[in-house]
Every structure is written in structure tokens, then in C-alpha cells.
Design an enzyme around this catalytic site. Structure first.
Site, PDB file in Angstrom:
ATOM      1  N   SER A  44       0.847  -1.194   0.000  1.00 24.58           N
ATOM      2  CA  SER A  44       0.000   0.000   0.000  1.00 24.58           C
ATOM      3  C   SER A  44       0.886   1.249   0.000  1.00 24.58           C
ATOM      4  O   SER A  44       1.684   1.422  -0.916  1.00 24.58           O
ATOM      5  CB  SER A  44      -0.967  -0.040   1.182  1.00 24.58           C
ATOM      6  OG  SER A  44      -2.011   0.880   1.019  1.00 24.58           O
ATOM      7  N   GLU A  59      -8.934  -4.457  -4.473  1.00 25.93           N
ATOM      8  CA  GLU A  59      -8.309  -3.781  -3.338  1.00 25.93           C
ATOM      9  C   GLU A  59      -9.332  -3.048  -2.461  1.00 25.93           C
ATOM     10  O   GLU A  59      -9.352  -3.198  -1.243  1.00 25.93           O
ATOM     11  CB  GLU A  59      -7.284  -2.759  -3.842  1.00 25.93           C
ATOM     12  CG  GLU A  59      -6.134  -3.334  -4.660  1.00 25.93           C
ATOM     13  CD  GLU A  59      -4.964  -3.796  -3.815  1.00 25.93           C
ATOM     14  OE1 GLU A  59      -5.026  -3.695  -2.572  1.00 25.93           O
ATOM     15  OE2 GLU A  59      -3.977  -4.273  -4.399  1.00 25.93           O
ATOM     16  N   HIS A  74      -7.841  -5.547  -0.229  1.00 20.11           N
ATOM     17  CA  HIS A  74      -6.623  -4.876   0.214  1.00 20.11           C
ATOM     18  C   HIS A  74      -6.046  -5.592   1.438  1.00 20.11           C
ATOM     19  O   HIS A  74      -6.784  -5.952   2.354  1.00 20.11           O
ATOM     20  CB  HIS A  74      -6.973  -3.428   0.572  1.00 20.11           C
ATOM     21  CG  HIS A  74      -5.809  -2.495   0.625  1.00 20.11           C
ATOM     22  ND1 HIS A  74      -4.912  -2.361  -0.418  1.00 20.11           N
ATOM     23  CD2 HIS A  74      -5.401  -1.609   1.578  1.00 20.11           C
ATOM     24  CE1 HIS A  74      -4.013  -1.438  -0.096  1.00 20.11           C
ATOM     25  NE2 HIS A  74      -4.282  -0.971   1.103  1.00 20.11           N
TER      26      HIS A  74
END
Length: 503
Positions: free
Chosen positions: A204, A329, A421
Site C-alpha cells: 500500500s 483492493e 486490500h
């Protein structure tokens, strides 16, 4: 009573760093193969505490200490409290000395020249304003099992780390990364690592961080390979950063200077920052188009140009890169609103998320796997593609012929039914037997898939090749992590309708 009162001498191990001696602890690895134990050295400071006169300054290397320093517990984190945004268990630890490294090694002894183990340096995510290196998921024990020394680093977050201040050094959080990587170069041999074989990795915002470093000319000597998981680049424009900083100063009733911001407590700045960055229906479009307002910014110094421009100019082209993303995600963002979104005209929804009319038919056709599952799934896929997967393809194109490998993490969570995610992180670290896995992955996630994801990471860190063909041309081979895992040509074809002439 101290931690060491509960240890036997055999459990403890000491290493001498450039600043002084540290004491760590042996623990077992898991998986029943390779090295049976791993030594953890937690909370070693690489810089002085960024408080007082040092708060808004570049990091200052830690001064030497006398005697042996216990490195048996995680040290203070820049994250305060529970920000409520991280899907990974990332605890906050109170305290002022927040600039630390955690070192995990199977062989805490200085090797002969050139015989040290490869090194993985992990930079945590959290949108550049949250996250913590003190996560049990980031424990390097199973990389140690497979002969990789592992380091996780901390850095200043939010406005303290990245905010524009008229008379303060820019990109203070980036400077923290650089000093931590300098620490690795100077000290990792003492922990059994080879400073000439360092791979930086992150997820991320951490995945964006390693891409930022890959495109930074001043950082090239600090690492030798890059592994970017769901990388979220910031590249905040100078004017946007200054506007945000001045706005925060006005809201706090101070001048936009070090003296002004220093007159505000840490709690007050966090309160102002949270208010200024809250996302509502009207601000989602701005976030998609411009990204987050706090993060590495183009400052004319460390970052004279955007990361994409730097990569296209050949910066970092000598370094191997692995990058990829999960299939969905940010689909979780819309999960709670799924019932309401059923009644929203799809064309209106796609328009709100910035999909041009001319691209809608092609995009929906290319994503037929989700179009029948409702508006929430379509919106989540589009948000994912706009924020992560299209950016990934652009970085691949910018790299040209540089050695690049691409993957997709497609295995659907047993909890959510899609690859959300953070889902791939415990597979990367091979810690499916750890805590807090089931809320993200569901019960009994496939260990075979963890073996594949983790094994490819070990192969890349060790030899510069994760074990599948390089991505070459516009429709290169992509490793698709699923059950079964397979290699597919042009596996990101569903994203292509979003890529226009400017890609």
C-alpha cells in the site's frame, strides 16, 4: 523486574552496532524446514527522538550509548491510538523515540566479506498517516527460516512526516526512510546480512514508498531490488502540499512555520489533520484524481520530478522490480452500502467514480466477472483499477526494458468473497498461522498459496528473479496467484479501457 529476568542465557543474543551493543531474543520459526530459529532485535533506534527542536527537522542519527541496550520489545510508534483504517493488526506503542528498526536474523554474527545473507527491508503501509512496524504479521521469522535477514523500519507519519512547513525540511518521512536504509548499510553485516544484497519491499503506502525510492536518484546506493505490493504512489504536487500546509496553519490559528506548528500539541495537529483529510461523497473524486494530500511530495530536492517521470528517464532501471495488486483492493469500501447502491443507475455511479462515457461499454465488457454481482462490486473494481491497477501498468510501461515482473493476487478471501486490500500480506510473510488472519482471509486459507507467494519472494530477494517470466511488451506474462496459481499473458487486460493516450 526486567524482561531478561524471564529469559535463560541461551535465549538471549547480543550484537554490536555502530552506536552500541544490543540484546535480542531467539524464537522458533514455523513450517518445519530450513533454519529452526530466528533472533529478533526489536526497537533499535536509528535516529534521535523527533521531538522538541528535532520535531520538524531531518532525522538525526542516534548517538552512541554505553553498555548493552535491550532490544526485546517493540519501541514507540509514530502511529497514535487506533486510526481505524488498517486491516492489518498494527498496534500503536506510546513514547517519543519513534524512529527505530526491528531486525530478524537466523545468523546474528558478522560473516566473512561477501558471504552474508540477502536482506529484506520492509516499509509498512497505512496511507502515509497510519500503520505501524510493530505488527506480528511483519515478523521476519519465516524469511529467516529461508535464509533471508529481515528488517522493518518506522518513519514519521501524516503532517509530522510529510506536511509542508515554510521553513522546515521537506519530505521528513522520506528522509527517515533514507536514514534507516543508511543504518542497514552500516550495520546489517553485524546481524549476518549482506549490505550489497538489499531488497526493499512494502505494501500500500509502503509499496508506494519503495517505488518512490526506486525513482529517487539520491537513494540508488541503498538497495538492489524492489518488491511493491499494491503500491500507492503519492507524488504530491508542491502547490497542493503548500495549500494544505497553509490551510492547516490557518485552522490551528498559527503561522505556517516551525515555530507556529511547534506551538500546537501533537494531539491538536492530529485533530486538525483528521478533519482536513476526512473523505466524504464529494471528496472521493478528488482523492482518485489527485491522491492523498499527505505523502512524498515533489520538492525540487529529494524528488525533483514525479516517480513516473524518473522511471521513464531510466532511474532505477538497473534494479529488478516485482509489483502487483489484489483484484479488488477497495471493494470493501462499498460493502456496507451494497443494498443502497442497487438502486443507483450504473451510469451515474460510474460517472461519479470518474469513468468517461466513451470507456464505459468497453470497461464493463472487460470486467464481466463482476458486472453481474451488483453495483457495489462494479464500483469496488473500478476504484481498485483507478487507484492501483492502472497505476501499476503505467509504472511497468515507464520501466520499458528494465527487469520487471508482474503478479495479480486473485484468490478470493473466505471472509469477503474477493481479493481485498492487505489480503496478500500474510501470504508474503508466510504467517497464516498467526493472529487476526481469519477476519481478513476467512477460515483455513490455503497454505500452498502462501508457500508459492512467500517462496517467490525469497527467490527474488535471494537471486533477483521470482521464478516466472519477466513482463515484456504491452501484454506480458503475469503470475496470477490463486488456487491453482498460473502464469497468464496480459492478465491485466480488464484494466486497459481506463488507459488513454496519456498512459
Amino acid at each position: 523486574m526486567t524482561d531478561t529476568d524471564f529469559e535463560t542465557t541461551a535465549d538471549l543474543v547480543e550484537v554490536t552496532t555502530t552506536a552500541g551493543r544490543v540484546r535480542g531474543r531467539w524464537r522458533p520459526t514455523t513450517g518445519g524446514r530450513g533454519n529452526p530459529r530466528s533472533a529478533a532485535f526489536l526497537g533499535i533506534p536509528f535516529a534521535e527522538a523527533p521531538v522538541g527542536e528535532l520535531r520538524f527537522q531531518a532525522p538525526v542519527p542516534k548517538a552512541p550509548w554505553e553498555g548493552v541496550r535491550d532490544a526485546l520489545e517493540f519501541a514507540a510508534t509514530a502511529q497514535r491510538g487506533d486510526p481505524g483504517v488498517t486491516l492489518i493488526p498494527e498496534p500503536s506503542v506510546e513514547g517519543e523515540s519513534t524512529l527505530n528498526v526491528n531486525v530478524f536474523t537466523p545468523s546474528p554474527a558478522r560473516p566473512e566479506q561477501g558471504t552474508g545473507l540477502p536482506v529484506l527491508v520492509w516499509i509498512h503501509g497505512g496511507g502515509y498517516f497510519a500503520g505501524s512496524p510493530a505488527s506480528v504479521w511483519y515478523d521476519g521469522r519465516n524469511f529467516n527460516r529461508d535464509d533471508v535477514v529481515t528488517v522493518s523500519i518506522s518513519y514519521r507519519l501524516g503532517f509530522d512526516g510529510f506536511g509542508w512547513i515554510e521553513d522546515a525540511p521537506s519530505n521528513r518521512g522520506v528522509r527517515d526512510w533514507l536514514l534507516a536504509l543508511e543504518w542497514v548499510q552500516q550495520n546489517i553485516a553485524a546481524f549476518g546480512g549482506d549490505p550489497s544484497r538489499v531488497t526493499i519491499a512494502g505494501q500500500s503506502a509502503g509499496g508506494g514508498a519503495v517505488l518512490t525510492l526506486l525513482g529517487m536518484e539520491k537513494a540508488q546506493h541503498l538497495f538492489h531490488g524492489v518488491y511493491s505490493i499494491s503500491g500507492a504512489l503519492a507524488d504530491v504536487a508542491a502547490t497542493r502540499a503548500e495549500t494544505f500546509g497553509r490551510g492547516l496553519a490557518t485552522a490551528g490559528g498559527v503561522e505556517p512555520t516551525v515555530a507556529g506548528f511547534s506551538s500546537l500539541s501533537e494531539e491538536r495537529i492530529l485533530e486538525l489533520q483528521k478533519k482536513a483529510t476526512q473523505l466524504g461523497p464529494s471528496s472521493v473524486g478528488t482523492m482518485i484524481e489527485e491522491g492523498l494530500p499527505l505523502g512524498p511530495r515533489i520538492d525540487g530536492d529529494l524528488l525533483p520530478r514525479s516517480t513516473r517521470e524518473a522511471l521513464a528517464a531510466g532511474v532505477g532501471a538497473d534494479k529488478p522490480l516485482v509489483l502487483g495488486a489484489t483484484d479488488d483492493e477497495f471493494t470493501m469500501v462499498f460493502s456496507d452500502a451494497a443494498k443502497k447502491l442497487r438502486w443507483v443507475p450504473r451510469s451515474l455511479l460510474l460517472g461519479k467514480l470518474g469513468l468517461p462515457k466513451a470507456a464505459r461499454r468497453a470497461y464493463l465488457a472487460a470486467n464481466a466477472d463482476v458486472t453481474g454481482l451488483g453495483n457495489a462490486r462494479v464500483a469496488g473494481r473500478l476504484l481498485t483499477d483507478r487507484m492501483f491497477r492502472s497505476a501499476l501498468l503505467k509504472v511497468v510501461a515507464d520501466r520499458g526494458a528494465a527487469p520487471t515482473w508482474v503478479y495479480r493476487f486473485s484468490w478470493p478471501s473466505g471472509r469477503f468473497g474477493f481479493a481485498e486490500h492487505c489480503l496478500d500480506v500474510p501470504f508474503f510473510f508466510d504467517c497464516l498461522d498467526g493472529p487476526a488472519i481469519e477476519p481478513l482471509a476467512g477460515p483455513n486459507p490455503p497454505q500452498q498459496l502462501a508457500d508459492e507467494v512467500h517462496g517467490a519472494a525469497v527467490a527474488f530477494v535471494t537471486g533477483g528473479d521470482p521464478g516466472w517470466p519477466r513482463h515484456e511488451g504491452g501484454a506480458g506474462i503475469v503470475r496470477v496467484y490463486d488456487v491453482p496459481t498460473r502464469d497468464v499473458r496480459d492478465a491485466y487486460a480488464s484494466v486497459r479501457p481506463l488507459l488513454g493516450e496519456s498512459s
